[in-house]
Design a protein around this motif. Structure first.
Motif, short mmCIF file in Angstrom:
data_model
loop_
_atom_site.label_atom_id
_atom_site.label_comp_id
_atom_site.label_asym_id
_atom_site.label_seq_id
_atom_site.Cartn_x
_atom_site.Cartn_y
_atom_site.Cartn_z
N VAL A 74 2.64 -1.36 -6.03
CA VAL A 74 2.39 -0.19 -5.23
C VAL A 74 0.95 0.44 -5.47
O VAL A 74 0.51 0.76 -6.67
N THR A 75 -0.09 0.49 -4.58
CA THR A 75 -1.40 0.50 -4.69
C THR A 75 -1.96 1.86 -3.98
O THR A 75 -1.32 1.94 -2.78
N ASP A 76 -3.14 2.42 -4.52
CA ASP A 76 -3.67 3.41 -3.73
C ASP A 76 -5.11 3.40 -3.86
O ASP A 76 -5.55 2.73 -4.90
N THR A 77 -5.83 4.11 -3.13
CA THR A 77 -7.22 3.97 -3.15
C THR A 77 -7.89 5.24 -4.18
O THR A 77 -7.60 6.29 -3.40
N VAL A 118 -2.67 -5.07 -13.34
CA VAL A 118 -2.06 -4.50 -12.15
C VAL A 118 -3.02 -3.87 -11.37
O VAL A 118 -3.12 -3.90 -10.22
N ASP A 119 -4.03 -3.20 -11.93
CA ASP A 119 -5.18 -2.63 -11.34
C ASP A 119 -6.07 -3.67 -10.61
O ASP A 119 -6.79 -3.35 -9.42
N VAL A 153 -6.29 0.92 -7.07
CA VAL A 153 -5.55 0.77 -8.17
C VAL A 153 -3.76 0.69 -8.10
O VAL A 153 -3.46 1.18 -7.07
N ALA A 154 -3.26 0.50 -9.34
CA ALA A 154 -2.00 0.46 -9.05
C ALA A 154 -1.23 1.97 -9.25
O ALA A 154 -1.76 2.65 -10.26
N ILE A 155 -0.27 2.35 -8.61
CA ILE A 155 0.32 3.36 -8.90
C ILE A 155 1.65 3.13 -9.22
O ILE A 155 2.41 4.18 -9.82
N LYS A 168 0.71 -1.13 -0.04
CA LYS A 168 -0.05 -0.08 0.12
C LYS A 168 0.85 1.11 -0.10
O LYS A 168 2.00 1.36 0.67
N GLN A 169 0.37 2.17 -0.65
CA GLN A 169 1.02 3.42 -0.98
C GLN A 169 1.60 4.21 0.44
O GLN A 169 2.52 4.64 0.51
#
Lengths: 249, 249
Positions: free
Chosen positions: A155-158, A202-203, A170-172, A45-46
């Motif tokens: 690395v993901t964020d909402t 990735v998403d 989603v993937a950032i 997570k980011q």
């Protein structure tokens, strides 16, 4: 076609600036009697990535510009927070109903430039990593060096999305996995040529990890096992829609 | 936090109009030595739902209007196909670069009103189900009646999204699962009140199923086991952004 497992990785301690996330993740895996396998995808997570990179701002130290004060007043937000949001943005895409949608310096279109007050501690806000693809590559390097297995890292964020209530992860940033599966030119079972289909795996992996992790228990990572994906060095950045093709600019 | 399994369900035969999808899915599960468990989520792809409901159009029988011909010429598409797309739409949201984004009668904003030529057979196109929430409810009823287990059903389709290349599978109908997890008012581990976070779990489950299924092997369903979700009768329709809150109209 493959059976997929999504495994939360609890037990990662509060992340400080300079922390080696790869090592922390491997230790937490060991504590949960898990180990990395060839081809695993590790979702991080980011928020912990930003913490490890020192991407935190103390709001009390921020001096808002007149533009930030004006926008903050209009949308009912804290002026110091809006100042940070604007600093992270190249443009405001939309503002209204108390929501500020910006395009970040990375090219992401999201609420508040990804600046977030949750799970960071009182008075602080977290910014997105400066280069989330580089963050993913660094964490992947740490994981592969210590485990000897080839893995991928996302690395993901909402993020919210237009036209639908609610958010998805989603993937950032990514490393070791091609963001899209290119089906264009392939035939379906009736012989029809698929033309534009390119699933953003990735998403979809980012969202699958969120399902297993949730938001409240402070778990910052998940292991996704069994996804058939294309290895590669393409960055997440490569799937940001270029302005010339963007119908929603 | 929970470990999640995403299990493709192969072996469902080509679906004809009037087919009882619940029965076909249960038979395929049995052939794969699987059975439904309490709380499972069954994902069914839109295409087989549309086929079972007779939502197919033979393009040779379509007479395009002048408006369809004009738009088709401009975007380099077949006029009969564009005619079908426009019939399914309440408005054209954007058109350009050979892409037509519409708002469908259901309120979905997507390419081509969801009208699709893949996996349906030569000369045919598939429309979205008339009421995908009702489709999900019907399939859930069939599954629950035959298995005696309480399950949830999500009908999914592949949608693009603005600002990012590639598509993800999203929910277009659901039954037995609340589309969103409402975190608003809950506290994070630092005591910060989460305000707007409402993960769209139905969309994250849709994407997870796509990861396991892919696009080319004709598998129209997946089983998702281990997701902690809220049971309920809220429709997918309830997460379509109302025009009054929509910043991207």
């Amino acid at each position: 076609m493959s059976r997929i497992e999504v495994i939360p990785v609890p037990g990662i301690p509060e992340v400080k600036q300079g922390a080696d996330l790869g090592v922390l993740i491997l230790e937490a895996l060991r504590e949960n009697s898990l180990s990395l396998e060839e081809g695993d995808v590790v979702v991080v997570k980011q928020k912990v990535v930003s913490k490890s990179e020192g991407q935190l701002v103390r709001l009390s130290e921020v001096v808002p510009t007149p533009a930030a004060k004006k926008l903050a007043k209009r949308e009912g937000k804290d002026a110091k927070l809006v100042e940070v949001i604007l600093r992270e943005a190249v443009r405001v895409v939309r503002a209204g109903h108390g929501v500020i949608i910006t395009e970040t310096r990375h090219g992401f279109v999201c609420a508040n430039s990804g600046v977030d007050q949750s799970n960071v501690g009182k008075g602080l806000v977290a910014l997105l990593p400066k280069d989330p693809d580089a963050s993913a590559r660094r964490i992947r390097g740490e994981l592969e060096a210590a485990s000897g297995k080839r893995v991928a890292v996302i690395v993901t964020d909402t993020f919210g999305r237009p036209w639908r209530i609610g958010q998805t992860d989603v993937a950032i940033g990514c490393s070791g996995i091609a963001p899209l599966v290119p089906y264009a030119g392939k035939k379906d079972k009736f012989g029809y040529h698929l033309r534009v289909t390119e699933p953003a795996v990735v998403d979809e992996i980012a969202g699958a990890a969120e399902l297993a992790i949730g938001k409240l228990n402070g778990i910052p990572a998940a292991l996704i096992r069994g996804v058939s994906y294309t290895r590669g060095e393409k960055k997440l950045k490569s799937i940001i829609m270029p302005p010339s093709r963007d119908l929603f600019r």
